[in-house]
Design a protein around this motif. Structure first.
Motif, PDB file in Angstrom:
ATOM      1  N   UNK A  98       0.847  -1.199   0.000  1.00 30.11           N
ATOM      2  CA  UNK A  98       0.000   0.000   0.000  1.00 30.11           C
ATOM      3  C   UNK A  98       0.875   1.238   0.000  1.00 30.11           C
ATOM      4  N   UNK A  99       0.433   2.307  -0.694  1.00 33.08           N
ATOM      5  CA  UNK A  99       1.196   3.551  -0.720  1.00 33.08           C
ATOM      6  C   UNK A  99       2.239   3.537  -1.823  1.00 33.08           C
ATOM      7  N   UNK A 100       3.428   4.061  -1.526  1.00 33.15           N
ATOM      8  CA  UNK A 100       4.511   4.059  -2.506  1.00 33.15           C
ATOM      9  C   UNK A 100       5.846   4.068  -1.782  1.00 33.15           C
ATOM     10  N   UNK A 101       6.849   3.512  -2.446  1.00 31.27           N
ATOM     11  CA  UNK A 101       8.210   3.539  -1.914  1.00 31.27           C
ATOM     12  C   UNK A 101       9.161   3.940  -3.032  1.00 31.27           C
ATOM     13  N   UNK A 102      10.246   4.573  -2.638  1.00 29.76           N
ATOM     14  CA  UNK A 102      11.276   4.988  -3.590  1.00 29.76           C
ATOM     15  C   UNK A 102      12.574   4.288  -3.200  1.00 29.76           C
ATOM     16  N   UNK A 103      13.170   3.577  -4.140  1.00 25.83           N
ATOM     17  CA  UNK A 103      14.354   2.795  -3.842  1.00 25.83           C
ATOM     18  C   UNK A 103      15.589   3.345  -4.561  1.00 25.83           C
ATOM     19  N   UNK A 104      16.677   3.429  -3.819  1.00 23.61           N
ATOM     20  CA  UNK A 104      17.978   3.751  -4.384  1.00 23.61           C
ATOM     21  C   UNK A 104      18.835   2.505  -4.217  1.00 23.61           C
ATOM     22  N   UNK A 105      19.315   1.978  -5.321  1.00 28.25           N
ATOM     23  CA  UNK A 105      19.942   0.663  -5.297  1.00 28.25           C
ATOM     24  C   UNK A 105      21.367   0.681  -5.805  1.00 28.25           C
TER      25      UNK A 105
ATOM     26  N   UNK B 114      23.410   2.575  -8.778  1.00 28.91           N
ATOM     27  CA  UNK B 114      22.491   3.172  -9.747  1.00 28.91           C
ATOM     28  C   UNK B 114      22.040   4.550  -9.274  1.00 28.91           C
ATOM     29  N   UNK B 115      22.296   5.540 -10.086  1.00 30.15           N
ATOM     30  CA  UNK B 115      21.894   6.903  -9.721  1.00 30.15           C
ATOM     31  C   UNK B 115      20.385   7.075  -9.834  1.00 30.15           C
ATOM     32  N   UNK B 116      19.756   6.308 -10.733  1.00 36.42           N
ATOM     33  CA  UNK B 116      18.328   6.430 -10.960  1.00 36.42           C
ATOM     34  C   UNK B 116      17.541   5.774  -9.831  1.00 36.42           C
ATOM     35  N   UNK B 117      16.536   6.480  -9.326  1.00 34.75           N
ATOM     36  CA  UNK B 117      15.674   5.931  -8.282  1.00 34.75           C
ATOM     37  C   UNK B 117      14.500   5.188  -8.916  1.00 34.75           C
ATOM     38  N   UNK B 118      13.978   4.215  -8.186  1.00 33.97           N
ATOM     39  CA  UNK B 118      12.845   3.436  -8.668  1.00 33.97           C
ATOM     40  C   UNK B 118      11.676   3.605  -7.713  1.00 33.97           C
ATOM     41  N   UNK B 119      10.491   3.900  -8.254  1.00 35.90           N
ATOM     42  CA  UNK B 119       9.286   4.067  -7.438  1.00 35.90           C
ATOM     43  C   UNK B 119       8.353   2.899  -7.714  1.00 35.90           C
TER      44      UNK B 119
END
Length: 326
Positions: free
Chosen positions: A207-214, A217-222
């Motif tokens: 539920x909701x949303x999360x933002x991942x920095x992995x 990788x400079x690009x974040x994933x939502x």
């Protein structure tokens, strides 16, 4: 039909079925997932009654009726856990005390850290953070945060698996730090599986949303609800899939549901639940598909017995290593 099924299961557990009755039992238990679930639940009662010898006699038929009542009400070990008899109460309290907490000085930050270590009890262990966030901690898991949590930010650290129900505080993002990954959430529910020994880190959003920095990788994933991100920290590869998130959070209620899963995936999960290693001698076996439900209180031997009803496997348990062969 319930009484007939009960008689078949108990007869099987007591090794007193005829060849014809054995065939009936195998046919019945492989009909559907509910039958498999009913089998191991009844076996749990049966084993508990046997283990209670010398302490208190528990009537298995009475326990069976309580089990049927539980199935109708779909409640388990909640406010009515006393209705299941003293054997469940014993295991329940064992589960509660399985979670340990230590306050230690973190050598990296110089701050005191609240460190929780998940046990192997029937009930999943829950931790309530100062802001009201609820963290459900899985077996063989370490979860910790520093004493200044919530002052400027809300950062926690995880080694293992946990389910997060995050309290909303827009000015203070909630961040989970795992190996080579940072997961940021604002008022959301999600599951993270990140054992130190694993090459895979898995985040599943409910539920909701999360933002991942992995990794690097400079690009974040939502992620969106019912999406799962798997990161291979050896190959530095990210994969995102649409899933049924409830299947990956069922462990918080004490059950592990596997729907059309490979034995490789099932053994991977069970290795963390029980802190053991599976050595599968055949790649073909790893690819076999199984559907079933397991209960956190079952022994590894019980689980393998249920699997062997559907898939012809041989297994040998040597200390913390389980050898699987055809």
């Amino acid at each position: 039909m319930e009484d007939k099924s009960h008689d078949l299961i108990i007869g099987y557990l007591q090794s007193r079925l005829t060849r014809k009755e054995m065939d009936s039992f195998y046919s019945w238990v492989n009909e559907n997932d509910e039958n498999k679930k009913l089998y191991f639940e009844t076996k749990a009662i049966y084993d508990a009654c046997k283990s209670s010898a010398g302490r208190k006699t528990i009537d298995i038929n009475e326990s069976w009726q309580r089990l049927l009542l539980k199935n109708k009400k779909r409640k388990f070990l909640g406010v009515e856990f006393q209705r299941f008899g003293s054997y469940v109460a014993v295991v329940f309290f064992a589960g509660l005390i399985a979670l340990s907490v230590n306050y230690i000085l973190n050598p990296h930050t110089g701050k005191f850290t609240a460190k929780y270590v998940g046990g192997d009890g029937i009930m999943a262990d829950k931790v309530e953070l100062p802001d009201g966030t609820i963290v459900t901690v899985a077996s063989n898991t370490t979860f910790f945060y520093d004493s200044d949590y919530g002052k400027k930010d809300r950062v926690v650290h995880l080694e293992g698996e946990a389910y997060f129900d995050v309290a909303k505080q827009k000015s203070k993002p909630f961040i989970v730090k795992v190996k080579n990954q940072s997961i940021e959430a604002l008022g959301t529910k999600f599951n993270v599986m990140a054992y130190p020994s694993d090459s895979l880190l898995t985040t599943t959003l409910v539920e909701g949303s999360v933002r991942l920095t992995t990794g690097n990788n400079a690009k974040e994933t939502v992620l969106k609800p019912n999406q799962q991100l798997t990161y291979n920290n050896i190959r530095n590869v990210i994969e995102i899939a649409n899933v049924d998130a409830s299947r990956f959070t069922s462990w918080t209620t004490g059950y592990y549901y596997f729907s059309q899963q490979t034995l490789k995936a099932i053994f991977y999960k069970l290795s963390h639940v029980y802190g053991i290693t599976f050595d599968v001698k055949s790649e073909d076996l790893n690819k076999k598909i199984f559907t079933g439900t397991f209960y956190r209180g079952q022994s590894v031997n019980n689980i393998l017995e249920v699997i062997s009803l559907s898939i012809p496997i041989k297994y040998e348990i040597n200390d913390r290593v389980v050898i699987i062969s055809e």
